[in-house]
Design a protein around this motif. Structure first.
Motif, PDB file in Angstrom:
ATOM      1  N   GLU A 164     -10.576  -4.487  -6.236  1.00  0.00           N
ATOM      2  CA  GLU A 164      -9.181  -4.644  -5.826  1.00  0.00           C
ATOM      3  C   GLU A 164      -9.005  -4.209  -4.374  1.00  0.00           C
ATOM      4  O   GLU A 164      -8.194  -4.756  -3.635  1.00  0.00           O
ATOM      5  CB  GLU A 164      -8.271  -3.789  -6.713  1.00  0.00           C
ATOM      6  CG  GLU A 164      -8.135  -4.289  -8.124  1.00  0.00           C
ATOM      7  CD  GLU A 164      -7.213  -5.484  -8.211  1.00  0.00           C
ATOM      8  OE1 GLU A 164      -6.066  -5.363  -7.792  1.00  0.00           O
ATOM      9  OE2 GLU A 164      -7.673  -6.529  -8.682  1.00  0.00           O
ATOM     10  N   CYS A 165      -9.739  -3.200  -3.989  1.00  0.00           N
ATOM     11  CA  CYS A 165      -9.607  -2.718  -2.616  1.00  0.00           C
ATOM     12  C   CYS A 165     -10.487  -3.500  -1.655  1.00  0.00           C
ATOM     13  O   CYS A 165     -10.569  -3.146  -0.480  1.00  0.00           O
ATOM     14  CB  CYS A 165      -9.998  -1.250  -2.545  1.00  0.00           C
ATOM     15  SG  CYS A 165      -8.966  -0.206  -3.527  1.00  0.00           S
TER      16      CYS A 165
ATOM     17  N   ALA B 215       0.841  -1.203   0.000  1.00  0.00           N
ATOM     18  CA  ALA B 215       0.000   0.000   0.000  1.00  0.00           C
ATOM     19  C   ALA B 215       0.872   1.247   0.000  1.00  0.00           C
ATOM     20  O   ALA B 215       0.578   2.229  -0.680  1.00  0.00           O
ATOM     21  CB  ALA B 215      -0.907  -0.013   1.220  1.00  0.00           C
TER      22      ALA B 215
ATOM     23  N   GLU C 205      -6.108  -1.016   3.586  1.00  0.00           N
ATOM     24  CA  GLU C 205      -7.308  -0.912   2.766  1.00  0.00           C
ATOM     25  C   GLU C 205      -7.628   0.555   2.451  1.00  0.00           C
ATOM     26  O   GLU C 205      -7.920   0.911   1.306  1.00  0.00           O
ATOM     27  CB  GLU C 205      -8.468  -1.557   3.514  1.00  0.00           C
ATOM     28  CG  GLU C 205      -9.707  -1.677   2.663  1.00  0.00           C
ATOM     29  CD  GLU C 205     -10.856  -2.264   3.453  1.00  0.00           C
ATOM     30  OE1 GLU C 205     -10.605  -3.178   4.256  1.00  0.00           O
ATOM     31  OE2 GLU C 205     -11.979  -1.799   3.254  1.00  0.00           O
TER      32      GLU C 205
ATOM     33  N   SER D 106      -5.916   4.362  -5.172  1.00  0.00           N
ATOM     34  CA  SER D 106      -6.645   4.083  -6.417  1.00  0.00           C
ATOM     35  C   SER D 106      -7.454   5.284  -6.838  1.00  0.00           C
ATOM     36  O   SER D 106      -7.615   5.528  -8.039  1.00  0.00           O
ATOM     37  CB  SER D 106      -7.492   2.818  -6.311  1.00  0.00           C
ATOM     38  OG  SER D 106      -8.006   2.670  -5.037  1.00  0.00           O
TER      39      SER D 106
ATOM     40  N   ASN E 263      -5.069   2.000   0.130  1.00  0.00           N
ATOM     41  CA  ASN E 263      -5.339   1.537  -1.233  1.00  0.00           C
ATOM     42  C   ASN E 263      -6.463   2.338  -1.861  1.00  0.00           C
ATOM     43  O   ASN E 263      -6.412   2.674  -3.047  1.00  0.00           O
ATOM     44  CB  ASN E 263      -5.705   0.060  -1.226  1.00  0.00           C
ATOM     45  CG  ASN E 263      -4.472  -0.799  -1.143  1.00  0.00           C
ATOM     46  OD1 ASN E 263      -3.384  -0.360  -1.502  1.00  0.00           O
ATOM     47  ND2 ASN E 263      -4.635  -2.011  -0.656  1.00  0.00           N
ATOM     48  N   MET E 264      -7.454   2.584  -1.061  1.00  0.00           N
ATOM     49  CA  MET E 264      -8.578   3.347  -1.577  1.00  0.00           C
ATOM     50  C   MET E 264      -8.101   4.733  -2.027  1.00  0.00           C
ATOM     51  O   MET E 264      -8.449   5.204  -3.114  1.00  0.00           O
ATOM     52  CB  MET E 264      -9.616   3.492  -0.472  1.00  0.00           C
ATOM     53  CG  MET E 264     -10.939   3.976  -0.933  1.00  0.00           C
ATOM     54  SD  MET E 264     -12.175   3.532   0.264  1.00  0.00           S
ATOM     55  CE  MET E 264     -11.894   4.754   1.524  1.00  0.00           C
TER      56      MET E 264
ATOM     57  N   ARG F 209     -13.554  -3.436  -1.459  1.00  0.00           N
ATOM     58  CA  ARG F 209     -14.595  -2.555  -0.942  1.00  0.00           C
ATOM     59  C   ARG F 209     -15.950  -3.100  -1.322  1.00  0.00           C
ATOM     60  O   ARG F 209     -16.110  -3.754  -2.354  1.00  0.00           O
ATOM     61  CB  ARG F 209     -14.434  -1.163  -1.559  1.00  0.00           C
ATOM     62  CG  ARG F 209     -13.195  -0.425  -1.142  1.00  0.00           C
ATOM     63  CD  ARG F 209     -13.277   0.059   0.274  1.00  0.00           C
ATOM     64  NE  ARG F 209     -14.435   0.930   0.501  1.00  0.00           N
ATOM     65  CZ  ARG F 209     -14.679   1.514   1.666  1.00  0.00           C
ATOM     66  NH1 ARG F 209     -13.914   1.305   2.706  1.00  0.00           N
ATOM     67  NH2 ARG F 209     -15.725   2.309   1.800  1.00  0.00           N
TER      68      ARG F 209
END
Lengths: 111, 347, 133, 463, 479
Positions: free
Chosen positions: B216-217, B94, B251, B258, B254-255, B219
């Motif tokens: 991918e995340c 990350a 997480e 992205s 990553n959000m 979510r």
């Protein structure tokens, strides 16, 4: 950095791979060692394509593109992927039958 | 040795930049958790965190400290090394992704022209894919090392999901690349500043990319690996203390990343529309750019949260079918059509 | 035989310096993660009991090892991913050079997509992606 | 080019046939028709009728030799499918896929006969090998088949690794993958770069030796051939092996002379030949199972095919063609009979001459051909191999070693004949149809025809 | 044309015989074929259709350079005639025997005749090699399929020996081919090859081992007694009567003229080997208790003499060899016929179990005595002429060698007479008590043979004329 570092590194990786294939008994680890060999080759090819004097000489005299080795690496990856899929399938199939991935079991065939 | 002839000024500059960016992304990620809860509360007509500090603004800090000081439990039957490696890897990947994102144009400081991008490499997109694919190891290793059936199950699901959505994600970008002709994010932003935002050319590509980014995340609606009602808590259910914190944190980072990438690829990055940056001094332009970029990112983060609290979770087969049978053919079609149209127009 | 070639120094190297910041960042990130791990280990209380160290199964007793064969589907997905991902890689060089390759390149990539689709349709037909059973 | 593309296309067609057709019989017929079309297309190609006009940018170079070899391989495969196709249906429900894989193997082979670049060499070898791993393991419930597949796979990919290293080093040494460019540029820096290239070529030689199971890289062969389903062993041991030799000889064609100053290839190959002949023949003598005997005999036959590499000349090329044809056809025939036998030991053949005279008679012809007795194709194959070496005028002792081992090989081939005709027994066979018998007789007839008038067939294919 | 017919008729007959169902059909068809072949052979030998009809030449393997070229010349005529005569005789002699799968048996016999004819006719080296090997295959199947108890192992030994030998010859052929500036396998072209001494000595042995195994010469003979003993008698007749002549024939036609210097160089060695073999075989023959083995060893002794005579490099010796090839064939077939007659009737070949047959079967006894006397080359029998000439040649070469080989003649007399005495005279044993006279078929065959023996013994002139040119050709290189 000059090319010999790359070549030496690739050669080391390759030798580790070969040694692993020859000494280890776990099919998966052997398989990983083979992949290591392939990646060593990839590294070497890329290094050569950028820095080998022979490549440069051919490119200047023959008018060929110097990227052919990099292209080759792509193909190696593809083939490696195909081998991975087939190889893992075989290993899984064997695991399902004998619950082991130890290649010493293979000696059974000799009898 | 090339290492000895290195430009130490550059190293220091980069070091500072890295420190700033990573700290910023950590802070943003922290406040994303706060934001998440606030947004959730808002959508559900609640108040959300409001005790710690004004408007509960210190809540994420409190959460972080709590996790930090919690007892760390490593189950007896687990694989100790991998158990620790899992969350570390998740966090590491990350933190690594942000290296190639251009946060803004350059600023001029101490007579140096400082690019607001940690590494301007010509294969930035490939780099992102490479690092993002490593993220799956964090999940897989964590789930496997726990030696818990639920964890393992969740990890398998997570891994399958992540890799399945990586395919359409990669494919969706190809059409974009055909238009821009470069793998460098910096160049991509430059073309968008000069021309139009890519979203105008690639709406379908963006849609696919966005869906994949959600998946991918991990979510919602694709948060299958964490489906509480099926899997207790997901692949990290054996984790506690900062290790759990890393997973949760990763997480949100990553959000954030992205969102940043989406903004870069499709929404002009730090470009402010209808503004001619060249009339401003570089530093001011850069600040405006960064602000615009962050704004775009926050909008995306909000959309992420919005979706999470709006849509129900997918069933696993629906998830896989969407990825394989829906998005991949769509991305391919997009690719072909884009190619044909571009070539036709070029003639 | 004279000196092998690879012992000679070579031409200008590539753009390794571009990647230097990434290496710095990697060191930075690793340092951060490691520090946090160590610190949290030091600061956290350590009162271990048997129950705590057992794997969690919603309160019921845990049954055996988790490392048992899983459904083959997951494995299949992984393999298919590897195959198709590699195919996707091939699009990238093409995409970057797409404009200079023109229609010829387009026709070739159509062929490639055709091959891609053949494999894709085959695995779907074979039921490799059927999850509903 | 025709065969290369069409084999891939037919492979895909077969792939989808598995959904369209449930009838295994018709799958086999489709495959046969496909092979026939492939053969025709290839012959058309050699007559100058190219269906596809594709610029390969020097990756492939087509020659008469390649076409002819393709024709032989395709014809052998056709024969193989016609004679033993039925057996393929026994292993699982994926009959169509097996045919698909066979077509893909052929695709690899056709690539190997015309590669002009190390890239295409590598791709050809892999396209050929990877389906074979699957075919080897196709008998999923059979432990032996599993293990054979694993062993084959590990060994195969290991040799792939070596081959790639060889290619990389060759590239580093010569600066190109293209065989043509290598040939043109060798004067430029041969004195400097030859070291890398030679190590590279050595790696390549070793890896190809793995593929063609030449000693000392043969050790996987018996286990794999024994473990794989017989019907696929037949394919592996014949057509695929021959293709490996073609790949090798193409490489040697270009590079042997150029690097001969630095390394004595002939010495290396001669050591390999002696080792291969020794291991193959001597071990085959002690086998109790016909299938295993055939595995070792295939090693021994590989030893003979290696002669072509000793003496890369016209005779060697012709000989390799004929050897490939003779050896493939005969071995396919023997395996066709073998799969009909319930008991694969020598004793299992006892008295076959009485109960199944046609099987026994044709099998005898196949065995005689393998032993290299005149009037069969095997004789001319061996003859040309030896002749090619005698022609070079060096290493005559190797020729004598060769014939001594040829005499040894007669021992184990004739054991089968003895069992069939001169020993009492009541061998159990699977039901034998008359069309199967007809197929065998046709193969035997081809072998005898090749043995009397090899030019008749070769010329027809050639000109 | 004639030459081609000599090959094609047995081939066609043989293939047809394979498909005959009943034993009678097989027998009559094969006998018929053999007789036709004999007639054609006569026509060829006496040039009835003109000399030009005796050769045939067509392209065969253009890419190798081999041609299908065959022709009847002096020595070839003689051996073709022998082959042509031998087969009807054998078929006639075993007419009463029953063989399981008669069609296959007779078919293989005729195929063997095809091969033999081809060997004697071929004027192309590769073609010669082809036929040389082809003879072996039917012989192998015949011996393994219809032989005695130990047939499989014994026949296999025979096969491997000869196969190895011929493979070595193949190497030699290849070697010569590439040394041949004309790149041809033709006989005449081979004669023109001139090699250096080292090359010649090397290639000489490649060929000689093949021929020596076939003849067989000591120490390559070990396959022979076992094979003769285990093979069915009909096959043994052909093996010893005709097939071993292949070796001698090949030496005269292919070895001596092609390697004149090596022949001279190694002649003493080979003569010593041959003479040793003669003595050795004769001594062993004396100790034999088995009729078939005795004949086998006597055959080795005779062949040894022939080989020695060839390498004495004398015209008279060589001529003697050629005549003796024919004569030995006739004689030994006669002996085998007798041996077979005894065995089929009494079921044993052991001298210890036989005795007194002369009383029971006087006609057989008389005929055997004539054949046996011919075997020890008594004057007025055909063998005398040949042996005399061979000794003459050997004597001219080296008197000591001649003397030592002369001893073997005495030994031959010893064992042959011993054999006659033990079988036909003395008291009858339990086995021979019930013996009766042999069938008329056998008698007729034996009578024919005896007539041949005596006619040729008295009037060998035509034979000598026939072989003259062959000897000239063979010795041309030596001078």
């Amino acid at each position: 950095m000059s090319i010999q570092y790359y070549v030496a590194l690739a050669a080391c990786l390759f030798c580790i791979g070969v040694a692993g294939v020859l000494t280890r008994r776990n099919a998966i680890i052997i398989f990983m060692c083979i992949e290591l060999m392939l990646n060593a080759v990839n590294l070497m090819l890329v290094a050569f394509s950028k820095m080998s004097p022979a490549v440069a000489a051919v490119n200047s005299s023959m008018g060929a593109a110097g990227t052919d080795a990099q292209l080759f690496v792509f193909f190696i990856m593809v083939v490696a992927a195909a081998e991975v899929s087939v190889g893992l399938a075989i290993i899984v199939m064997m695991y399902r039958n004998i619950h082991s991935v130890d290649i010493n079991f293979l000696n059974r065939l000799k009898n | 040795m090339t290492l000895l002839t290195i430009d130490w000024g550059l190293v220091i500059e980069k070091l500072v930049l890295i420190a700033i960016i990573i700290t910023a992304s950590l802070v943003i990620a922290m406040y994303a958790t706060y934001g998440e809860r606030k947004v959730a509360a808002w959508m559900q007509d609640r108040r959300g965190p409001n005790r710690a500090g004004p408007f509960g603004l210190l809540q994420p800090l409190a959460d972080g400290l709590k996790l930090f000081f919690k007892e760390e439990i490593i189950p007896n039957t687990s694989n100790k090394l991998l158990f620790i490696l899992g969350p570390s890897l998740a966090m590491l990947t990350a933190m690594m992704t942000c290296a190639v994102v251009p946060w803004g144009d350059h600023i001029e400081l101490f007579d140096r022209k400082i690019n607001l991008q940690i590494a301007d490499i010509n294969v930035a997109i490939l780099y992102i894919f490479a690092v993002v694919s490593l993220g799956v190891y964090g999940i897989m290793i964590g789930g496997w090392a726990s030696n818990n059936k639920f964890s393992l199950m969740a990890a398998m699901r997570g891994a399958s999901q992540v890799i399945s959505y990586e395919l359409p994600m990669g494919l969706s970008l190809i059409a974009l690349l055909m238009i821009t002709g470069s793998l460098s994010l910096r160049e991509m932003v430059d073309t968008q500043i000069a021309g139009h935002w890519n979203i105008l050319y690639q709406p379908i590509g963006f849609l696919i990319f966005f869906v994949c980014a959600l998946a991918e995340c991990n979510r919602a609606p694709f948060d299958l690996p964490e489906a509480e009602n099926e899997l207790n808590m997901g692949y990290h259910q054996e984790y506690s203390s900062m290790k759990l914190g890393f997973y949760l944190f990763a997480e949100y980072i990553n959000m954030f990343i992205s969102s940043a990438i989406m903004a870069t690829l499709f929404f002009g990055g730090y470009d402010v529309p209808f503004l001619d940056e060249s009339t401003l001094s570089p530093n001011i332009a850069a600040v405006i750019g960064i602000a615009a970029f962050l704004l775009k990112i926050f909008i995306f983060i909000f959309v992420f949260m919005w979706i999470r609290w709006t849509l129900p979770r997918f069933r696993y087969d629906q998830l896989m079918n969407l990825g394989w049978k829906g998005l991949i053919p769509l991305a391919l079609a997009n690719l072909i059509i884009t190619g044909a149209v571009v070539l036709y127009l070029q003639q | 035989m004279s000196i092998p070639y690879f012992l000679l120094d070579t031409q200008a190297t590539g753009t390794t310096s571009d990647y230097l910041p990434i290496a710095i960042q990697l060191i930075f990130a690793v340092g951060f993660v490691a520090t946090m791990m160590v610190l949290t280990h030091m600061f956290g209380p350590k009162r271990k009991t048997k129950d705590k160290l057992e794997t969690f199964a919603s309160g019921i007793e845990t049954h055996g090892d988790a490392r048992q064969p899983m459904a083959i589907k997951y494995f299949l997905v992984a393999i298919l991913f590897v195959l198709f991902d590699v195919e996707v890689i091939f699009f990238y060089p093409y995409a970057v050079n797409f404009k200079s390759l023109g229609w010829t390149g387009f026709v070739e990539i159509l062929l490639f997509v055709g091959f891609f689709l053949v494999g894709f349709i085959y695995i779907i037909k074979r039921g490799a992606l059927k999850w509903e059973d | 080019m025709n065969a290369l593309i069409l084999s891939a296309v037919f492979g895909m067609i077969m792939m989808f046939c598995s959904f369209l057709l449930k009838n295994k019989e018709s799958l086999r017929h489709i495959a046969s028709v496909g092979l026939l079309l492939l053969l025709i297309a290839n012959i058309a190609d050699s007559y100058g009728k190219h269906l596809f006009a594709i610029d390969t940018h020097g990756l492939l170079a087509f020659s008469k030799f390649g076409y002819l070899f393709n024709s032989i391989m395709l014809a052998s495969t056709l024969v193989y499918v016609l004679v033993t196709g039925k057996e393929i249906e026994k292993y699982g429900k994926y009959t169509a896929e097996y045919f698909t894989l066979i077509f893909f193997v052929l695709c690899g082979i056709t690539m190997l006969t015309c590669y002009n670049n190390l890239l295409t060499l590598f791709l050809g070898v892999e396209i050929m090998s990877i389906p074979l791993y699957i075919l080897t393991g196709s008998d999923k419930r059979n432990m032996k088949s599993n293990e054979a597949a694993l062993k084959y796979f590990l060994m195969g990919s290991f040799s792939t690794g070596l081959m790639l290293m060889g290619i990389a080093l060759t590239y580093g040494g010569t600066g190109t993958f293209s065989l043509t460019t290598m040939r043109l540029s060798q004067g430029l820096y041969l004195n400097v770069a030859s070291f890398l290239e030679i190590i590279g070529l050595l790696f390549l030689l070793v890896s190809m030796a793995f593929k063609v199971s030449a000693a000392p890289f043969h050790f996987w062969t018996p286990d794999v051939y024994d473990g794989a389903p017989s019907v696929f062993t037949s394919f592996m041991a014949t057509i695929v092996k021959a293709a490996g030799f073609v790949a090798l000889i193409r490489l040697f064609d270009v590079r042997m002379e150029a690097t001969a100053k630095a390394i004595d290839w002939q010495l290396l190959v001669s050591i390999m030949i002696v080792a291969t002949l020794l291991v193959g023949n001597i071990t085959a003598v002690f086998q109790q199972s016909v299938k295993r005997m055939l595995a070792y005999s295939s090693i021994a036959q590989a030893g003979f095919m290696l002669y072509a590499l000793m003496s890369v000349n016209d005779t060697a090329h012709e000989g390799l063609l004929l050897y490939a044809a003779a050896y493939s056809l005969a071995t396919i025939g023997i395996f066709a009979v073998l799969v009909k036998m319930k008991d694969h030991t020598f004793e299992g053949y006892n008295g076959l001459g009485k109960t199944q005279p046609v099987l026994a008679a044709t099998n005898t012809i196949f065995l005689l051909s393998l032993a290299g007795i005149p009037l069969t194709a095997g004789f001319f194959a061996k003859y040309l191999m030896l002749a090619s070496l005698v022609k070079t005028g060096t290493y005559l002792w190797l020729v004598i070693v060769g014939v001594i081992f040829a005499a040894v090989s007669a021992y184990y081939y004739f054991r089968v004949i003895q069992a069939m005709y001169f020993k009492e027994g009541n061998p159990e066979t699977e039901p034998v149809t008359s069309s199967f018998k007809f197929g065998l007789v046709a193969v035997a007839a081809i072998i005898v025809l090749l043995g009397i008038l090899p030019t008749a067939i070769l010329n027809w294919l050639y000109f | 044309m004639i030459a081609l017919l000599l090959i094609l008729i047995p081939l066609a007959g043989g293939l047809l015989t394979f498909f005959t169902k009943s034993e009678r059909d097989a027998k009559s068809l094969s006998l018929f074929t053999a007789i036709i072949t004999l007639a054609v052979a006569f026509a060829g030998v006496y040039d009835l259709l003109g000399v030009e009809k005796n050769t045939f030449n067509t392209s065969w393997l253009s890419f190798i350079g081999a041609r299908f070229s065959i022709g009847l010349d002096g020595m070839g005529k003689m051996l073709c005639l022998l082959t042509a005569i031998a087969f009807p005789l054998v078929f006639g002699a075993v007419y009463d025997n029953t063989y399981k799968k008669a069609g296959t048996f007779y078919g293989l016999m005729l195929l063997m005749q095809t091969g033999l004819m081809g060997v004697f006719l071929a004027t192309d080296m590769l073609l010669f090699y082809f036929f040389w090997e082809i003879v072996l295959i039917p012989a192998y199947f015949l011996c393994s399929g219809w032989g005695g108890e130990k047939r499989i192992a014994v026949t296999f030994k025979f096969f491997v020996y000869t196969f190895l030998g011929s493979l070595l010859m193949l190497v030699g052929i290849l070697y010569l081919y590439y040394k041949n500036p004309e790149h041809s396998f033709a006989l005449q072209s081979f004669y023109k090859i001139r090699l250096s001494a080292g090359e010649e000595n090397f290639a000489f042995w490649l060929f000689f081992i093949a021929f020596a195994i076939k003849m067989p010469i000591f120490p390559f003979h070990t396959w022979q007694p076992d094979t003769y003993e285990q093979a069915p008698t009909a096959v043994t007749m052909i093996l010893s009567g005709v097939m071993v002549k292949m070796g001698i024939f090949a030496v005269i036609r292919w070895l001596v003229p092609v390697f004149p210097n090596a022949t001279v160089h190694f002649s003493s060695l080979i003569i010593i080997l041959s003479v040793t073999g003669m003595l050795y075989a004769s001594l062993i023959a004396i100790r034999q208790d088995d009729l078939k083995r005795l004949i086998a060893y006597s055959s080795i002794a005779h062949i040894g003499l022939m080989c020695a005579a060839i390498f004495s490099n004398q015209q008279v010796g060589m001529q003697g060899v050629i005549i003796q090839m024919f004569n030995h064939g006739v004689n030994v077939i006669g002996l085998w016929i007798v041996a077979d007659a005894i065995e089929t009737q009494l079921g044993t070949r052991k001298f210890s179990e036989l005795g007194g047959l002369a009383q029971k079967a006087p006609a057989l006894a008389v005929l055997l005595v004539v054949m046996a006397l011919a075997n020890i080359a008594l004057p007025l029998t055909n063998a005398f002429v040949g042996e005399f000439m061979m000794f003459n040649g050997l004597f001219r070469y080296n008197i000591w060698m001649a003397a030592i080989s002369g001893v073997s003649i005495i030994l031959a007399a010893v064992y042959t007479l011993n054999m006659i005495q033990k079988t036909f005279y003395g008291n009858t044993s339990i086995v021979t008590d019930g013996a009766v006279e042999v069938s008329n078929g056998v008698k007729i065959m034996l009578v024919i043979l005896v007539i041949v023996v005596i006619v040729l013994g008295v009037y060998p002139q035509p034979m000598l004329q026939l072989t003259n040119d062959a000897v000239q050709a063979a010795l041309a290189g030596l001078k």
